[in-house]
Design a protein around this motif. Structure first.
Motif, PDB file in Angstrom:
ATOM      1  N   ASP A   1       0.251   7.979 -11.086  1.00  0.00           N
ATOM      2  CA  ASP A   1      -0.731   7.920 -10.005  1.00  0.00           C
ATOM      3  C   ASP A   1      -0.266   8.773  -8.827  1.00  0.00           C
ATOM      4  OD1 ASP A   1      -2.281   6.153 -11.440  1.00  0.00           O
ATOM      5  OD2 ASP A   1      -1.584   4.371 -10.383  1.00  0.00           O
ATOM      6  N   VAL A   2      -1.221   9.432  -8.187  1.00  0.00           N
ATOM      7  CA  VAL A   2      -0.959  10.179  -6.957  1.00  0.00           C
ATOM      8  C   VAL A   2      -1.950   9.719  -5.903  1.00  0.00           C
ATOM      9  CG1 VAL A   2      -0.967  12.430  -5.825  1.00  0.00           C
ATOM     10  CG2 VAL A   2      -0.004  12.206  -8.121  1.00  0.00           C
ATOM     11  N   LEU A   3      -1.439   9.315  -4.748  1.00  0.00           N
ATOM     12  CA  LEU A   3      -2.278   8.943  -3.620  1.00  0.00           C
ATOM     13  C   LEU A   3      -2.284  10.083  -2.611  1.00  0.00           C
ATOM     14  CD1 LEU A   3      -1.306   6.125  -4.825  1.00  0.00           C
ATOM     15  CD2 LEU A   3      -1.796   5.213  -2.571  1.00  0.00           C
ATOM     16  N   LEU A   4      -3.468  10.453  -2.159  1.00  0.00           N
ATOM     17  CA  LEU A   4      -3.599  11.445  -1.101  1.00  0.00           C
ATOM     18  C   LEU A   4      -4.145  10.707   0.119  1.00  0.00           C
ATOM     19  CD1 LEU A   4      -3.349  14.310  -0.157  1.00  0.00           C
ATOM     20  CD2 LEU A   4      -5.550  14.833  -1.200  1.00  0.00           C
ATOM     21  N   LEU A   5      -3.273  10.499   1.105  1.00  0.00           N
ATOM     22  CA  LEU A   5      -3.605   9.702   2.280  1.00  0.00           C
ATOM     23  C   LEU A   5      -3.950  10.612   3.451  1.00  0.00           C
ATOM     24  CD1 LEU A   5      -0.699   7.077   2.217  1.00  0.00           C
ATOM     25  CD2 LEU A   5      -2.990   6.835   1.233  1.00  0.00           C
ATOM     26  N   PRO A   6      -5.114  10.442   4.055  1.00  0.00           N
ATOM     27  CA  PRO A   6      -5.403  11.184   5.281  1.00  0.00           C
ATOM     28  C   PRO A   6      -4.478  10.732   6.413  1.00  0.00           C
ATOM     29  CG  PRO A   6      -7.403  10.208   4.331  1.00  0.00           C
ATOM     30  CD  PRO A   6      -6.232   9.589   3.636  1.00  0.00           C
ATOM     31  N   ALA A   7      -4.297  11.589   7.395  1.00  0.00           N
ATOM     32  CA  ALA A   7      -3.547  11.190   8.581  1.00  0.00           C
ATOM     33  C   ALA A   7      -4.185   9.949   9.187  1.00  0.00           C
ATOM     34  CB  ALA A   7      -3.543  12.333   9.595  1.00  0.00           C
ATOM     35  N   GLY A   8      -3.352   9.017   9.615  1.00  0.00           N
ATOM     36  CA  GLY A   8      -3.836   7.827  10.291  1.00  0.00           C
ATOM     37  C   GLY A   8      -4.013   6.603   9.427  1.00  0.00           C
ATOM     38  N   VAL A   9      -3.989   6.764   8.114  1.00  0.00           N
ATOM     39  CA  VAL A   9      -4.220   5.621   7.222  1.00  0.00           C
ATOM     40  C   VAL A   9      -2.926   4.824   7.045  1.00  0.00           C
ATOM     41  CG1 VAL A   9      -4.790   4.918   4.861  1.00  0.00           C
ATOM     42  CG2 VAL A   9      -6.135   6.687   6.007  1.00  0.00           C
ATOM     43  N   GLY A  10      -2.984   3.541   7.372  1.00  0.00           N
ATOM     44  CA  GLY A  10      -1.818   2.689   7.253  1.00  0.00           C
ATOM     45  C   GLY A  10      -1.465   2.407   5.802  1.00  0.00           C
ATOM     46  N   HIS A  11      -0.174   2.239   5.549  1.00  0.00           N
ATOM     47  CA  HIS A  11       0.272   1.893   4.197  1.00  0.00           C
ATOM     48  C   HIS A  11       1.621   1.185   4.270  1.00  0.00           C
ATOM     49  CE1 HIS A  11       1.377   6.045   5.202  1.00  0.00           C
ATOM     50  NE2 HIS A  11       2.423   5.956   4.399  1.00  0.00           N
ATOM     51  N   LYS A  12       1.811   0.259   3.310  1.00  0.00           N
ATOM     52  CA  LYS A  12       3.097  -0.412   3.183  1.00  0.00           C
ATOM     53  C   LYS A  12       3.252  -0.926   1.759  1.00  0.00           C
ATOM     54  CE  LYS A  12       2.238  -5.287   4.382  1.00  0.00           C
ATOM     55  NZ  LYS A  12       2.595  -6.381   5.314  1.00  0.00           N
ATOM     56  N   GLN A  13       4.490  -1.159   1.367  1.00  0.00           N
ATOM     57  CA  GLN A  13       4.782  -1.737   0.052  1.00  0.00           C
ATOM     58  C   GLN A  13       4.791  -3.255   0.167  1.00  0.00           C
ATOM     59  OE1 GLN A  13       7.991   0.079  -2.375  1.00  0.00           O
ATOM     60  NE2 GLN A  13       8.867  -1.975  -2.419  1.00  0.00           N
ATOM     61  N   VAL A  14       3.956  -3.901  -0.644  1.00  0.00           N
ATOM     62  CA  VAL A  14       3.902  -5.360  -0.673  1.00  0.00           C
ATOM     63  C   VAL A  14       4.903  -5.912  -1.678  1.00  0.00           C
ATOM     64  CG1 VAL A  14       2.425  -7.349  -1.150  1.00  0.00           C
ATOM     65  CG2 VAL A  14       1.483  -5.358   0.038  1.00  0.00           C
ATOM     66  N   SER A  15       4.958  -5.279  -2.845  1.00  0.00           N
ATOM     67  CA  SER A  15       5.916  -5.673  -3.870  1.00  0.00           C
ATOM     68  C   SER A  15       6.099  -4.491  -4.812  1.00  0.00           C
ATOM     69  CB  SER A  15       5.434  -6.903  -4.653  1.00  0.00           C
ATOM     70  OG  SER A  15       4.227  -6.615  -5.342  1.00  0.00           O
ATOM     71  N   ALA A  16       7.193  -4.515  -5.565  1.00  0.00           N
ATOM     72  CA  ALA A  16       7.463  -3.424  -6.500  1.00  0.00           C
ATOM     73  C   ALA A  16       8.498  -3.872  -7.515  1.00  0.00           C
ATOM     74  CB  ALA A  16       7.955  -2.181  -5.764  1.00  0.00           C
ATOM     75  N   ASP A  17       8.470  -3.255  -8.692  1.00  0.00           N
ATOM     76  CA  ASP A  17       9.540  -3.528  -9.639  1.00  0.00           C
ATOM     77  C   ASP A  17      10.760  -2.694  -9.252  1.00  0.00           C
ATOM     78  OD1 ASP A  17       9.346  -0.923 -10.802  1.00  0.00           O
ATOM     79  OD2 ASP A  17       7.868  -1.613 -12.238  1.00  0.00           O
ATOM     80  N   GLU A  18      11.869  -2.976  -9.883  1.00  0.00           N
ATOM     81  CA  GLU A  18      13.138  -2.368  -9.463  1.00  0.00           C
ATOM     82  C   GLU A  18      13.198  -0.871  -9.735  1.00  0.00           C
ATOM     83  OE1 GLU A  18      15.599  -3.566 -13.554  1.00  0.00           O
ATOM     84  OE2 GLU A  18      16.126  -4.437 -11.617  1.00  0.00           O
ATOM     85  N   ASN A  19      12.286  -0.353 -10.557  1.00  0.00           N
ATOM     86  CA  ASN A  19      12.315   1.066 -10.892  1.00  0.00           C
ATOM     87  C   ASN A  19      11.386   1.914 -10.037  1.00  0.00           C
ATOM     88  OD1 ASN A  19      14.106   0.660 -13.140  1.00  0.00           O
ATOM     89  ND2 ASN A  19      12.361  -0.119 -14.310  1.00  0.00           N
TER      90      ASN A  19
ATOM     91  N   LEU B   1       1.544  11.099  -2.236  1.00  0.00           N
ATOM     92  CA  LEU B   1       2.539  10.198  -2.806  1.00  0.00           C
ATOM     93  C   LEU B   1       2.348  10.142  -4.314  1.00  0.00           C
ATOM     94  CD1 LEU B   1       2.161   7.241  -0.255  1.00  0.00           C
ATOM     95  CD2 LEU B   1       3.958   8.992  -0.261  1.00  0.00           C
ATOM     96  N   GLY B   2       3.338  10.600  -5.075  1.00  0.00           N
ATOM     97  CA  GLY B   2       3.250  10.615  -6.524  1.00  0.00           C
ATOM     98  C   GLY B   2       4.225   9.648  -7.155  1.00  0.00           C
ATOM     99  N   VAL B   3       3.714   8.705  -7.949  1.00  0.00           N
ATOM    100  CA  VAL B   3       4.579   7.706  -8.580  1.00  0.00           C
ATOM    101  C   VAL B   3       5.214   8.311  -9.838  1.00  0.00           C
ATOM    102  CG1 VAL B   3       4.718   5.398  -9.563  1.00  0.00           C
ATOM    103  CG2 VAL B   3       3.035   5.881  -7.770  1.00  0.00           C
ATOM    104  N   PHE B   4       6.551   8.383  -9.854  1.00  0.00           N
ATOM    105  CA  PHE B   4       7.213   8.922 -11.045  1.00  0.00           C
ATOM    106  C   PHE B   4       7.993   7.861 -11.822  1.00  0.00           C
ATOM    107  CE2 PHE B   4      10.484   9.751  -7.759  1.00  0.00           C
ATOM    108  CZ  PHE B   4      11.648   9.300  -8.383  1.00  0.00           C
ATOM    109  N   ALA B   5       8.106   6.652 -11.283  1.00  0.00           N
ATOM    110  CA  ALA B   5       8.786   5.573 -12.013  1.00  0.00           C
ATOM    111  C   ALA B   5       8.297   4.227 -11.504  1.00  0.00           C
ATOM    112  CB  ALA B   5      10.304   5.674 -11.838  1.00  0.00           C
ATOM    113  N   GLY B   6       8.179   3.270 -12.415  1.00  0.00           N
ATOM    114  CA  GLY B   6       7.850   1.904 -12.046  1.00  0.00           C
ATOM    115  C   GLY B   6       6.429   1.711 -11.559  1.00  0.00           C
ATOM    116  N   SER B   7       6.216   0.594 -10.900  1.00  0.00           N
ATOM    117  CA  SER B   7       4.896   0.261 -10.376  1.00  0.00           C
ATOM    118  C   SER B   7       5.072  -0.574  -9.115  1.00  0.00           C
ATOM    119  CB  SER B   7       4.067  -0.503 -11.406  1.00  0.00           C
ATOM    120  OG  SER B   7       4.684  -1.747 -11.731  1.00  0.00           O
TER     121      SER B   7
END
Length: 205
Positions: free
Chosen positions: A126-144, A101-107
């Motif tokens: 930032d780039v996240l490299l998540l192994p299979a099985g690792v849970g993830h979700k968006q808690v909050s984010a800016d509009e971009n 997962l590579g962030v190209f805009a906002g935070s």
């Protein structure tokens, strides 16, 4: 819960980010990397003995189009990008593949590992490299906030929800996922891939 930094490390060697974008060529630069271990299941989320890898400042300062830069980088390093989007606002994971997962805009603030998991902030570059099985979700984010998502070749990621009744079968599925041949950021079979191989070997002892 804040990010556990006991496994923090910085790659001081130059990482050859040689992905060709339409407007610029990334020069070899220092890239900081954090490792986050989320090894225990949380509810119906199996997580993984492999660490989450979080790269910082991956996008070169001279890049004109951040999304294009990340897509070229991932493609060059053997991780075909499949989408541009944010992160779902519910806990989910993939039982059949790791994910870049590579962030190209906002935070944004993301929760990793399940409903009791670590909350981290991710920013442009930032780039996240998540192994299979690792849970993830968006808690909050800016509009971009937007990301590029990529997977190893010939993979269509499944979408697994936090379901305790399916934990056992999904844990077995995650254990069968092969390690990727290259790192989506460095393109090497060494470096971060060594961390995953070492963790995988240790989990089998």
């Amino acid at each position: 819960m804040q990010l556990d930094r006991r496994r923090f490390c910085t790659l001081l060697s130059l990482v050859p980010l040689m992905a060709l974008s339409r407007w610029s060529i990334a020069e070899p630069r220092e890239v900081a990397m954090e490792t986050l271990y989320i090894t225990k299941p949380d509810g119906g989320v199996p997580n993984s003995p492999l660490p989450v890898l979080i790269y910082h400042h991956v996008i070169a300062p001279e890049a004109v189009d951040n999304a294009d830069y990340l897509e070229h980088l991932f493609t060059t390093n053997g991780w075909p990008p499949q989408w541009r989007y944010g992160v779902y606002p519910f806990t989910h994971f993939h039982s059949n593949t790791p994910e870049a997962l590579g962030v190209f805009a906002g935070s944004a603030k993301l929760q990793l590992g399940g409903e009791k998991g670590n909350i981290i902030q991710v920013n442009v570059g930032d780039v996240l490299l998540l192994p299979a099985g690792v849970g993830h979700k968006q808690v909050s984010a800016d509009e971009n906030f937007m990301m590029v998502g990529a997977y190893p070749p010939n993979v269509t990621a499944d979408l697994c929800h936090d379901d305790v009744a399916k934990l056992a079968i999904r844990t077995k599925a995650v254990a069968k996922v092969p390690l990727p041949e290259t790192d989506p950021v460095t393109g090497h079979s060494e470096g971060s891939m060594l961390l995953w191989r070492q963790a995988s070997d240790n989990s089998k002892k």
